[in-house]
Motif scaffolding. Structure first.
Motif, PDB file in Angstrom:
ATOM      1  N   GLU A 177       0.830  -1.203   0.000  1.00  0.00           N
ATOM      2  CA  GLU A 177       0.000   0.000   0.000  1.00  0.00           C
ATOM      3  C   GLU A 177       0.862   1.250   0.000  1.00  0.00           C
ATOM      4  OE1 GLU A 177      -3.438   2.109  -0.240  1.00  0.00           O
ATOM      5  OE2 GLU A 177      -3.167  -0.059  -0.387  1.00  0.00           O
ATOM      6  N   LYS A 178       2.027   1.179   0.641  1.00  0.00           N
ATOM      7  CA  LYS A 178       2.945   2.308   0.630  1.00  0.00           C
ATOM      8  C   LYS A 178       3.425   2.606  -0.783  1.00  0.00           C
ATOM      9  CE  LYS A 178       7.414   3.745   2.533  1.00  0.00           C
ATOM     10  NZ  LYS A 178       8.543   3.341   3.405  1.00  0.00           N
ATOM     11  N   THR A 192       1.851   1.884  -3.535  1.00  0.00           N
ATOM     12  CA  THR A 192       0.719   2.417  -4.300  1.00  0.00           C
ATOM     13  C   THR A 192       0.473   3.882  -3.962  1.00  0.00           C
ATOM     14  OG1 THR A 192      -0.274   0.216  -4.301  1.00  0.00           O
ATOM     15  CG2 THR A 192      -1.706   2.073  -4.815  1.00  0.00           C
ATOM     16  N   GLY A 193       0.489   4.207  -2.662  1.00  0.00           N
ATOM     17  CA  GLY A 193       0.240   5.587  -2.254  1.00  0.00           C
ATOM     18  C   GLY A 193       1.290   6.547  -2.774  1.00  0.00           C
ATOM     19  N   ARG A 236       0.702   7.122  -6.552  1.00  0.00           N
ATOM     20  CA  ARG A 236      -0.428   8.004  -6.831  1.00  0.00           C
ATOM     21  C   ARG A 236      -0.089   9.449  -6.484  1.00  0.00           C
ATOM     22  NH1 ARG A 236      -6.249   5.620  -5.306  1.00  0.00           N
ATOM     23  NH2 ARG A 236      -6.716   7.593  -6.382  1.00  0.00           N
TER      24      ARG A 236
END
Length: 493
Positions: free
Chosen positions: A155-156, A158-159, A162
Motif C-alpha cells: 500500500e505504501k 501504491t500511495g 499516486r
C-alpha cells in the motif's frame, strides 16, 4: 380559394417541418458520460481563464450554429491501462511490476478543458500517455525501496505512486480512480530465497506439531490401555470381593452356633466387669472421703502458712532494701560533696605548684645560661692558650727539630719501655744461657722489634707534622703514638 388555403397550409407545414429540422440540427445534447466542446465563438466558462475560445457543456443541451460553431465530444468514460514496468530496487535487484491504472477525465470544467486541449483528437493515445507517466514514477519510487518494503507494505508503494503522479495527471485533466499492483515478479529468485527461511520455519513448526500430535496420540493410547487395565483390575477386585463376601457369609452361617455361645459368654463377662467397676468406684469414693480430703486440708493449711511466712520475709527484705537505698543515696551525696571540695583544693594546689615550678624553671634557665656563657668563655680561653702553645712548639720545631724530638722521646720514654716489656707478658718460663748479657740482648731486641726507638721517633715526627699542617699550616707536637708491641720469640726448654 380552397386551393390557396391548401397551398398556405402546405407552406406552413413545410415551414414548421423546416424549423423543426433546423432546430434538431442546431440543438446538441450532452450524454451523461460525455462533454460537448463547442468552438468557433468567443465564450467564457466559469472556472476557466478568458480567451479559451471554446465552450464546455455537460449533462444538458445547447444551441449550436452550423457552419459557425464546431461541436466535438470528449468521453468521460473510465479508461484503464496495464502497467508492465521493469524496475530496479534500492538493493540493485531487478523486478517486474505488474499492475493496472483505472482513470478518467475529471468532471470539472478545468479538467475537461485540460483533457480537451491534449486528447480531444487523440483519445486512443490517452492510455499510452498515462502508462508512460506511471511507469516513470514507478521506476523512481521502486529505486528508493527495498524488496522487503515492497512486499510487506504494498500500500505504501501504491500511495507514493499516486501522490507522485497526481500533479501530472491533474495537468492532463485526468483523475485516477484506482491503482492496483497485481504482481511483483522476481527473475533473480530473491523473493523466493527470502521466503525460504520462513518456509523452512513453517515446515519445522509443522513437523514439530505433527510430532507433538503423535506424542499426544501415543500418550492417549497408553492412557487408554492403562484405563482398560485399571478397569480389568477393578473388575477382578470386585469379583474377588464378592467371592470373599460369599465365603464370609458361608463361614458365618457355619459358625452361627459357636458364635451364639461365645456371645452369651461375652455378655456374662461384660456384666461381671460392670459389677467390678462399680465396686472399684465405691472403694475410690470411700478413699476420697477417708484419706484424700483430710490430706488435702492438711496440705492447704501448710501451704497457707508457708505463703504467709514468705510474704512476711519479702516485706522485711523490701523494707531493708529501701533503707539501704536511702543510706546509699545519702552516702553518695556526702561523697560527692567531699569529692567536690577535694577537687577544688587539688586545683588550688596544682595552680600553686605550677606557679612555683614556673619560677624555679625560670631561675634554673637563667643559671644554666650563665654557666653556659662561663663555660664557653673558659673553652674559648683554653683553646686560645692551646693554640698559642701549639704555635710556640711549631716555631721551636722549625728551629731545632732534633731537640724537640729528643724531648718528646724523653717525655714518652715510660710508654716506650712499657711497650717493649709487653712482649714478655705471656712468657711463663724463660731460660737465659749467657746470664746478664743475654738479658740485655733480649731487652735490646725486644725494644728494636717492638717498634720503639727510632721507629717511634719517626712516628712522632710524622704525627707532629700532620698536626702542624692541620692547625693553620703550623707543625704540632701534641700527639704521641704507642706502636703495637711485637711478640719476641723466646726459646723455652
Amino acid at each position: 380559394m380552397p386551393m390557396v388555403v391548401g397551398v398556405v397550409a402546405g407552406v406552413a407545414v413545410v415551414a414548421v417541418l423546416g424549423l423543426i429540422g433546423l432546430f434538431k440540427m442546431m440543438w446538441r445534447v450532452a450524454e451523461p458520460n460525455e462533454a460537448l466542446v463547442i468552438s468557433g465563438s468567443n465564450h467564457r466558462t466559469e472556472g476557466l481563464e478568458a480567451g479559451m475560445g471554446f465552450r464546455i457543456v455537460t449533462g444538458r443541451g445547447t444551441m449550436v450554429m452550423p457552419g459557425v460553431q464546431v461541436v466535438r465530444k470528449l468521453s468521460l468514460d473510465l479508461n484503464e491501462t496495464e502497467l508492465h514496468v521493469d524496475c530496479v530496487t534500492h538493493q540493485g535487484i531487478p523486478l517486474k511490476v505488474r499492475g493496472v491504472v483505472i482513470f478518467k477525465v475529471g468532471d470539472d470544467f478545468v479538467s475537461i478543458a485540460n483533457a480537451a486541449r491534449r486528447f480531444l483528437d487523440q483519445q486512443k493515445l490517452m492510455s499510452e500517455r498515462v502508462h508512460n507517466v506511471f511507469a516513470g514514477h514507478l521506476r523512481s519510487i521502486v529505486g528508493g525501496l527495498t524488496v522487503e518494503d515492497m512486499i510487506r507494505d504494498r500500500e505504501k508503494l501504491t500511495g507514493q505512486t499516486r501522490a507522485a503522479c497526481g500533479t501530472e495527471m491533474e495537468k492532463l485533466g485526468l483523475i485516477v480512480d484506482s491503482l492496483q499492483i497485481h504482481e511483483i515478479e522476481d527473475p533473480t529468485g530473491y523473493i523466493k530465497n527470502m521466503a525460504m527461511p520462513h518456509a523452512a520455519a513453517v515446515q519445522r513448526d509443522a513437523r514439530i506439531a505433527q510430532a507433538e500430535a503423535n506424542r499426544l496420540a501415543t500418550e492417549a493410547e497408553q492412557a487408554s490401555f492403562a484405563r482398560m487395565a485399571e478397569a480389568t483390575r477393578d473388575s477382578e477386585i470386585l469379583q474377588a470381593g464378592y467371592q470373599a463376601e460369599r465365603d464370609k457369609a458361608g463361614a458365618r452361617a457355619r459358625q452361627a452356633g459357636p458364635l451364639a455361645d461365645a456371645a452369651s459368654r461375652q455378655e456374662v463377662v461384660v456384666q461381671e466387669t460392670r459389677v467390678a467397676e462399680l465396686e472399684a468406684q465405691r472403694r475410690e469414693q470411700q478413699l476420697q472421703a477417708d484419706v484424700r480430703k483430710p490430706a488435702d486440708a492438711q496440705a492447704y493449711e501448710k501451704r497457707t502458712l508457708a505463703e504467709a511466712e514468705r510474704d512476711a520475709r519479702i516485706s522485711a527484705a523490701q523494707a531493708k532494701a529501701k533503707e539501704t537505698e536511702l543510706a546509699a543515696a545519702a552516702e553518695a551525696t556526702r561523697v560527692k560533696a567531699a569529692a567536690g571540695a577535694e577537687a577544688e583544693a587539688t586545683r588550688a594546689r596544682g595552680e600553686a605548684t605550677a606557679a612555683a615550678t614556673l619560677a624555679t624553671g625560670e631561675a634554673e634557665a637563667a643559671s644554666a645560661q650563665a654557666r653556659g656563657l662561663a663555660a664557653a668563655a673558659a673553652a674559648k680561653a683554653q683553646g686560645l692558650a692551646e693554640a698559642e702553645a701549639i704555635k710556640a712548639r711549631a716555631a721551636a720545631l722549625a728551629e731545632n727539630q732534633e731537640a724537640v724530638v729528643a724531648q718528646q722521646l724523653a717525655e714518652n720514654w715510660p710508654e716506650i719501655v712499657k711497650a717493649g716489656a709487653s712482649a714478655f707478658g705471656n712468657v711463663d718460663n724463660m731460660v737465659l744461657l749467657n746470664g746478664a748479657d743475654g738479658m740485655a740482648d733480649v731487652f735490646a731486641k725486644a725494644l728494636t722489634m717492638g717498634g720503639t726507638g727510632l721507629g717511634l721517633a719517626r712516628q712522632l715526627l710524622a704525627s707532629m707534622n700532620q698536626n702542624g699542617q692541620s692547625a693553620n699550616g703550623s707543625p704540632s707536637l701534641n700527639g704521641t703514638a704507642n706502636p703495637p708491641a711485637q711478640r719476641v720469640p723466646v726459646e723455652e726448654k
